[in-house]
Structures are given as C-alpha cells and as structure tokens.
Design a protein around this motif. Structure first.
Motif, PDB file in Angstrom:
ATOM      1  N   THR A   1       0.857  -1.235  -0.128  1.00  0.00           N
ATOM      2  CA  THR A   1      -0.137   0.097  -0.003  1.00  0.00           C
ATOM      3  C   THR A   1       0.774   1.381   0.124  1.00  0.00           C
ATOM      4  N   ASP A   2       1.953   1.053   0.437  1.00  0.00           N
ATOM      5  CA  ASP A   2       2.751   2.503   0.455  1.00  0.00           C
ATOM      6  C   ASP A   2       4.250   2.079   0.499  1.00  0.00           C
ATOM      7  N   ILE A   3       4.953   3.185  -0.131  1.00  0.00           N
ATOM      8  CA  ILE A   3       6.436   2.751  -0.393  1.00  0.00           C
ATOM      9  C   ILE A   3       7.122   4.237   0.139  1.00  0.00           C
ATOM     10  N   GLY A   4       8.157   4.384   1.102  1.00  0.00           N
ATOM     11  CA  GLY A   4       8.841   5.657   1.472  1.00  0.00           C
ATOM     12  C   GLY A   4      10.119   5.387   0.973  1.00  0.00           C
TER      13      GLY A   4
ATOM     14  N   TYR B   1       7.680  -2.610   6.794  1.00  0.00           N
ATOM     15  CA  TYR B   1       8.881  -3.105   6.862  1.00  0.00           C
ATOM     16  C   TYR B   1       9.924  -2.206   6.331  1.00  0.00           C
ATOM     17  N   THR B   2      11.008  -2.472   6.670  1.00  0.00           N
ATOM     18  CA  THR B   2      12.131  -1.640   5.831  1.00  0.00           C
ATOM     19  C   THR B   2      12.953  -2.728   5.140  1.00  0.00           C
ATOM     20  N   LEU B   3      13.386  -2.193   4.088  1.00  0.00           N
ATOM     21  CA  LEU B   3      14.166  -2.871   2.999  1.00  0.00           C
ATOM     22  C   LEU B   3      15.727  -2.758   3.634  1.00  0.00           C
TER      23      LEU B   3
ATOM     24  N   PRO C   1      20.179   3.288   1.856  1.00  0.00           N
ATOM     25  CA  PRO C   1      18.953   4.121   1.888  1.00  0.00           C
ATOM     26  C   PRO C   1      17.907   3.648   2.759  1.00  0.00           C
ATOM     27  N   THR C   2      17.053   4.506   3.356  1.00  0.00           N
ATOM     28  CA  THR C   2      15.818   4.194   4.179  1.00  0.00           C
ATOM     29  C   THR C   2      14.703   3.980   3.483  1.00  0.00           C
ATOM     30  N   VAL C   3      14.318   2.766   3.347  1.00  0.00           N
ATOM     31  CA  VAL C   3      13.148   2.326   2.264  1.00  0.00           C
ATOM     32  C   VAL C   3      12.127   1.887   3.485  1.00  0.00           C
ATOM     33  N   SER C   4      10.826   2.377   3.371  1.00  0.00           N
ATOM     34  CA  SER C   4       9.927   1.471   4.297  1.00  0.00           C
ATOM     35  C   SER C   4       8.791   0.971   3.205  1.00  0.00           C
ATOM     36  N   VAL C   5       8.358  -0.216   3.535  1.00  0.00           N
ATOM     37  CA  VAL C   5       7.126  -0.732   2.655  1.00  0.00           C
ATOM     38  C   VAL C   5       6.024  -1.189   3.693  1.00  0.00           C
TER      39      VAL C   5
END
Length: 189
Positions: free
Chosen positions: A29-32, A150-152, A176-180
């Motif tokens: 639903t979301d990726i940051g 979650y974080t990648l 890199p800080t990636v949230s899923v």
C-alpha cells in the motif's frame, strides 16, 4: 428445508470458504524512500501490488549515477542490490527474502524454500555517468510474516551496497531508508 439439506449446504459452504480463508492475501500500500547523500539516487516502485501465495507482488529497484563520472558499485549476491529482504518492525518476526531472477543467473547465491546461502563473493561493476540500473524483486505471500511496515535491507545484515568514485580508493556504504507498508486484504466482501 429439511435437516439433511441444511447440513449439506452448510458443509459445502464451509468447505468452499476454507480454501479462501487458509492463506492470507496482501497488498503493497505504501513505499517511502529517503534521499541518499552522494552520487547515487535510489528509487523503488511497486509494479504489482497484489501479494498472494500463488502470485507474488513485484518491486522495481533502481539506482542511478547522478554524477558526471563513473561510480563503482559493490555488493554480495547479485549486482547491484545484493540479496534483499523486507525486515519487519515488530520483534520475533522473520525477514522476508525478496526473490529475483538474478539468483538463477549466478553461482554466488543459492535460494531454496527454506534457506538462503551466499559464497560472499564481492561483485564490483561500474555505473557510467547518468546511467541507471533497474532490477525486479518479487514478494511472495508465503514468505511474508504478516501485514505491517517493513524496511528494506540486506538479508544478511550488510549494507545494501557500497560505492566509490574515481577520486577515492575507499568504499562508502549506502543504506537508503526504504519503508514498505503491506496490508492484509479481506477475502470476503
């Protein structure tokens, strides 16, 4: 309706629903993505947001050299991103290995249904000025440990990748800080 008909219909309905209720389905639903310092830009895009046991969701990972000179990128597993995982924020939940076609194309990684192994061979390749590389990773529903954010990260807790430019001999690590965010879909209307 007599008792036998009622029991027959009720049993058939429950049996039909049992298959639907056995395996949860999810949606990305979301990726940051946070900005990274340095010459590399990193992006992630959800290509297929539906995640089921039978049909994985997919994420395209892109790294772009935004500098005017070549940059060497190094990692372990498959180039340029390595062996990626979704790491849950909650304690006592397992990492979710992200699959890619690159695992089948290399002898450096062995992925089975129950394990993942790498021979720790460092892969180093150059990314020309303004060049970008995109790789597709798959999220399988049977590997997820549930819904949540979650974080990648690297499956084996290393950096996502390291890089160096022509003017330095030392490697700089990049995480890199990636949230899923993944939510469970309701199978019933």
């Amino acid at each position: 309706m007599n008792r036998r008909q009622y029991l027959g219909v009720a049993t058939a309905t429950m049996a039909g629903l049992a298959g639907c209720m056995g395996d949860p389905e999810y949606t990305i639903t979301d990726i940051g993505v946070s900005n990274m310092a340095g010459p590399l830009d990193y992006d992630i895009e959800a290509v297929d947001t539906a995640v089921t046991v039978d049909s994985p969701g997919s994420l395209d990972m892109t790294v772009r050299n935004s500098s005017q000179t070549a940059v060497e990128i190094s990692n372990i597993g498959v180039w340029p991103f390595g062996i990626l995982a979704l790491i849950p924020a909650e304690e006592n939940k397992f990492k979710t290995l992200l699959l890619t076609d690159g695992y089948a194309e290399t002898d450096n990684v062995d992925v089975t249904a129950n394990s993942t192994r790498t021979d720790n061979t460092r892969l180093v390749r150059s990314l020309a000025a303004s060049e970008a590389v995109t790789k597709r990773y798959f999220v399988q529903g049977n590997r997820l440990s549930g819904s949540g954010t979650y974080t990648l990260g690297d499956y084996f807790d290393g950096p996502l990748f390291s890089y160096r430019t022509d003017d330095t001999d030392s490697w700089s690590e990049r995480n890199p800080t990636v949230s899923v965010t993944i939510t469970e879909r309701s199978l019933l209307p």
